[in-house]
Scaffold this motif. Structure first.
Motif, PDB file in Angstrom:
ATOM      1  N   MET A  29      12.618  12.679  29.359  1.00 19.90           N
ATOM      2  CA  MET A  29      13.684  12.218  30.237  1.00 19.90           C
ATOM      3  C   MET A  29      13.463  12.736  31.656  1.00 19.90           C
ATOM      4  SD  MET A  29      17.732  13.078  30.218  1.00 19.90           S
ATOM      5  CE  MET A  29      17.316  14.696  30.816  1.00 19.90           C
ATOM      6  N   GLN A  30      13.740  11.891  32.647  1.00 17.58           N
ATOM      7  CA  GLN A  30      13.555  12.274  34.046  1.00 17.58           C
ATOM      8  C   GLN A  30      14.729  11.749  34.870  1.00 17.58           C
ATOM      9  OE1 GLN A  30      10.808  14.034  35.273  1.00 17.58           O
ATOM     10  NE2 GLN A  30      11.800  14.141  37.284  1.00 17.58           N
TER      11      GLN A  30
ATOM     12  N   PHE B 234      16.070  15.434  44.722  1.00 16.95           N
ATOM     13  CA  PHE B 234      16.188  16.377  43.611  1.00 16.95           C
ATOM     14  C   PHE B 234      15.614  15.713  42.361  1.00 16.95           C
ATOM     15  CE2 PHE B 234      18.567  18.422  40.099  1.00 16.95           C
ATOM     16  CZ  PHE B 234      18.151  19.728  40.312  1.00 16.95           C
ATOM     17  N   ASN B 235      14.737  16.421  41.661  1.00 18.20           N
ATOM     18  CA  ASN B 235      14.100  15.907  40.453  1.00 18.20           C
ATOM     19  C   ASN B 235      14.338  16.861  39.296  1.00 18.20           C
ATOM     20  OD1 ASN B 235      12.455  13.518  41.515  1.00 18.20           O
ATOM     21  ND2 ASN B 235      11.850  15.170  42.906  1.00 18.20           N
ATOM     22  N   LEU B 236      14.697  16.291  38.165  1.00 17.90           N
ATOM     23  CA  LEU B 236      15.039  17.086  36.983  1.00 17.90           C
ATOM     24  C   LEU B 236      14.387  16.475  35.751  1.00 17.90           C
ATOM     25  CD1 LEU B 236      16.886  19.356  35.727  1.00 17.90           C
ATOM     26  CD2 LEU B 236      18.634  17.585  35.499  1.00 17.90           C
ATOM     27  N   ALA B 237      13.734  17.318  34.952  1.00 18.09           N
ATOM     28  CA  ALA B 237      13.059  16.847  33.741  1.00 18.09           C
ATOM     29  C   ALA B 237      13.753  17.383  32.500  1.00 18.09           C
ATOM     30  CB  ALA B 237      11.600  17.285  33.750  1.00 18.09           C
ATOM     31  N   GLY B 238      13.672  16.605  31.428  1.00 12.16           N
ATOM     32  CA  GLY B 238      14.197  17.069  30.152  1.00 12.16           C
ATOM     33  C   GLY B 238      13.452  18.299  29.677  1.00 12.16           C
ATOM     34  N   GLY B 239      14.154  19.211  29.041  1.00 14.55           N
ATOM     35  CA  GLY B 239      13.513  20.402  28.516  1.00 14.55           C
ATOM     36  C   GLY B 239      13.174  21.433  29.564  1.00 14.55           C
TER      37      GLY B 239
ATOM     38  N   ALA C  93      25.576  16.949  25.746  1.00 19.97           N
ATOM     39  CA  ALA C  93      24.997  16.243  26.889  1.00 19.97           C
ATOM     40  C   ALA C  93      23.476  16.295  26.901  1.00 19.97           C
ATOM     41  CB  ALA C  93      25.549  16.840  28.186  1.00 19.97           C
ATOM     42  N   ARG C  94      22.851  15.281  27.539  1.00 18.09           N
ATOM     43  CA  ARG C  94      21.408  15.279  27.784  1.00 18.09           C
ATOM     44  C   ARG C  94      21.094  16.018  29.079  1.00 18.09           C
ATOM     45  NH1 ARG C  94      19.873   9.278  28.271  1.00 18.09           N
ATOM     46  NH2 ARG C  94      17.732  10.082  28.219  1.00 18.09           N
ATOM     47  N   VAL C  95      22.048  16.003  30.021  1.00 16.61           N
ATOM     48  CA  VAL C  95      21.941  16.728  31.288  1.00 16.61           C
ATOM     49  C   VAL C  95      23.156  17.625  31.401  1.00 16.61           C
ATOM     50  CG1 VAL C  95      21.873  16.570  33.801  1.00 16.61           C
ATOM     51  CG2 VAL C  95      20.661  14.865  32.417  1.00 16.61           C
ATOM     52  N   LEU C  96      22.921  18.908  31.536  1.00 20.16           N
ATOM     53  CA  LEU C  96      24.020  19.871  31.627  1.00 20.16           C
ATOM     54  C   LEU C  96      23.916  20.587  32.973  1.00 20.16           C
ATOM     55  CD1 LEU C  96      26.406  21.308  30.300  1.00 20.16           C
ATOM     56  CD2 LEU C  96      24.787  22.901  29.254  1.00 20.16           C
TER      57      LEU C  96
ATOM     58  N   ARG D 285      14.860  23.809  24.296  1.00 15.74           N
ATOM     59  CA  ARG D 285      13.922  23.427  23.230  1.00 15.74           C
ATOM     60  C   ARG D 285      14.290  22.067  22.631  1.00 15.74           C
ATOM     61  NH1 ARG D 285      14.310  29.059  22.090  1.00 15.74           N
ATOM     62  NH2 ARG D 285      15.939  28.686  20.538  1.00 15.74           N
ATOM     63  N   GLN D 286      15.572  21.715  22.709  1.00 13.58           N
ATOM     64  CA  GLN D 286      16.036  20.427  22.177  1.00 13.58           C
ATOM     65  C   GLN D 286      15.859  19.291  23.178  1.00 13.58           C
ATOM     66  OE1 GLN D 286      20.101  21.307  21.120  1.00 13.58           O
ATOM     67  NE2 GLN D 286      19.531  22.571  19.369  1.00 13.58           N
ATOM     68  N   GLY D 287      15.302  19.607  24.358  1.00 11.86           N
ATOM     69  CA  GLY D 287      15.028  18.572  25.349  1.00 11.86           C
ATOM     70  C   GLY D 287      16.121  18.347  26.375  1.00 11.86           C
ATOM     71  N   VAL D 288      17.177  19.164  26.332  1.00 16.96           N
ATOM     72  CA  VAL D 288      18.253  19.022  27.312  1.00 16.96           C
ATOM     73  C   VAL D 288      17.757  19.492  28.678  1.00 16.96           C
ATOM     74  CG1 VAL D 288      20.582  19.799  27.967  1.00 16.96           C
ATOM     75  CG2 VAL D 288      20.039  19.306  25.556  1.00 16.96           C
TER      76      VAL D 288
END
Length: 494
Positions: free
Chosen positions: A1-2, A23-28, A158-161, A187-190
């Protein structure tokens, strides 16, 4: 996720808050977002969580445009935020706050038993099982309310916290628990955005860092490829010198003497003194009674036992007004409800306590008041376009500086500080530390509660440690360590 935010702009009236921010944010990953108070961090995250609409720019999720017109749309996209300023409904119970709008139901009715079970499980996961799901949210301490806010956000899966100053009112043990959960979510990809002024936490838990200054994007670094000094330079555009200024004041005669102090429900058997020019730190776990000592001394809680004297004269167990008249000042932990009148201006808040000193024959000398306020704004580097601006429009850190400013027009004999740098950026902290040292040098006795053990150790001459409402020990700060303080606070010592 990005998640990608590009060209984000936002203004409130004529004031530009964000300009062309990236601003860039990646999963995990755990991505730190830093900057001084007023740099635009909270506004950027409010745009990502649907609280505000950007004036320009775009948000992409996995390369596809993402429209976030409101918080419901953000939650539907899997984005949750823990706000810096607590947003619980004080009249509702803890469990009702946790599941507001998402209440479990059975046969068309709210299933309170299921809600209670789930709330208890969420709180226990945060090592906050001592908070009753049925407790009224408004009756909890600030630290406990913060834990409820965290549990509320985590309950959204949530996927993004987004975490905006989540540890501001937490103790070291609670922070350790929270960080353990954050690593598990990672670790769960959040994807986690972590907004904090606490440098130790940034380097301990985060993978990358992005820095804003004056509403603009300054740069991004891998945590492993940067250090404290570079981050500070990016944030403030200058060197700030020593992080903790040296204590130069030499303690003098006893100014405040406390013997066998007890309130009606939390503390008892508390005895200490604070000398002119001394900073006496108070440490302990959340709920140990740290704030209760200050509230009882200030008359905000009823003193049931014990005696207090100021410069050798008995101090009545009365009201805050009597405490102020005697020479006590108090910067409370909860600036929002206890330290400020949010509907009043910066000027009105800054002069509220000592307004009479600007008056002649009952009429306020507006020019004298304005000169004093302008001086306080410059001294504390409060970022505001005008002293007439409502204080609620300021960032959290600047609000805290206004709380502090109230007492500087007429320095007190004893200054009680409860989490004085909570939500204040690194530059602002240095300024507050300098003011604390100045007041100590002028003979003020300072009693300070802080959850940041490095801060307690750096600023204090001696440190009183509490455990479950009782006095565990008093240490000289010189040679003392965080481990020593935690051992005393948890009962592990001896």
């Amino acid at each position: 996720m990005q998640v990608t935010m590009r060209g984000i702009c936002k203004a409130f009236g004529p004031v530009k808050v964000l300009e062309n921010v990236e601003f860039n944010l990646a999963g995990g990953e755990i991505h730190a977002l830093m900057g001084e108070n007023g740099a635009g961090k909270s506004t950027l995250m409010k745009i990502l969580s649907g609280v505000h609409l950007a004036d320009a720019g775009e948000i992409l999720l996995d390369g596809k445009p993402l429209a976030l017109p409101d918080t419901a749309a953000a939650e539907a996209a899997g984005i949750a935020i823990i706000h810096q300023e607590l947003n619980l409904i004080p009249q509702l119970s803890v469990m009702e706050n946790l599941f507001l709008g998402r209440e479990p139901s059975r046969f068309g009715m709210i299933d309170f038993a299921a809600m209670r079970r789930e709330a208890r499980a969420r709180l226990e996961a945060l090592d906050a099982g001592g908070i009753s799901p049925d407790a009224e949210a408004g009756s909890l301490s600030i630290g406990q309310q913060q834990m409820v806010e965290i549990a509320k956000a985590l309950a959204l899966d949530a996927r993004v916290l987004i975490m905006d100053e989540p540890t501001a009112a937490l103790t070291e043990r609670e922070i350790d628990t929270l960080f353990g959960l954050m690593r598990q979510l990672k670790r769960q990809g959040v994807a986690i955005v972590y907004v904090s002024h606490r440098m130790e936490e940034i380097f301990r838990i985060c993978d990358r860092i992005s820095v804003l200054r004056d509403g603009c994007f300054v740069g991004e670094r891998a945590i492993a490829a940067t250090d404290f000094d570079e981050v500070v330079r990016m944030m403030v555009g200058r060197e700030i010198g020593d992080r903790y200024p040296k204590r130069e004041a030499v303690p003098g005669e006893v100014r405040l003497k406390v013997e066998n102090l007890a309130d009606e429900d939390m503390i008892s058997g508390i005895s200490f003194d604070a000398r002119a020019g001394e900073v006496l730190g108070i440490a302990g776990l959340m709920g140990s009674g740290r704030s209760d000592i200050l509230k009882t001394l200030f008359g905000a809680k009823r003193r049931c036992e014990g005696s207090v004297s100021l410069d050798g004269q008995p101090l009545a167990a009365g009201s805050p007004a009597e405490a102020i008249a005697a020479g006590l000042a108090f910067v409370p932990e909860d600036r929002k409800s206890k330290g400020l009148v949010l509907g009043m201006s910066l000027r009105e808040n800054a002069t509220l306590v000592h307004l009479s000193q600007y008056a002649r024959l009952g009429v306020v000398d507006a020019a004298a008041e304005r000169r004093a306020v302008d001086g306080l704004i410059a001294q504390l580097r409060i970022r505001a376009r005008d002293a007439e601006l409502d204080v609620k429009a300021l960032s959290g850190g600047n609000q805290q500086k206004v709380v502090f400013a109230k007492w500087l027009a007429r320095p007190p004999k004893v200054l009680l500080l409860d989490e004085p740098t909570r939500g204040v950026d690194v530059g602002g902290k240095a300024e507050i530390y300098h003011i604390v040292n100045q007041l100590a040098a002028a003979g003020v006795a300072i009693v300070m509660v802080s959850s940041e053990l490095p801060e307690v150790l750096a600023l204090s001459n001696r440190i009183l440690v509490l455990r479950e409402g009782r006095q565990a020990d008093i240490f000289d700060a010189a040679g003392c360590t965080q481990e020593t303080l935690m051992a005393a606070a948890t009962g592990a010592a001896g």
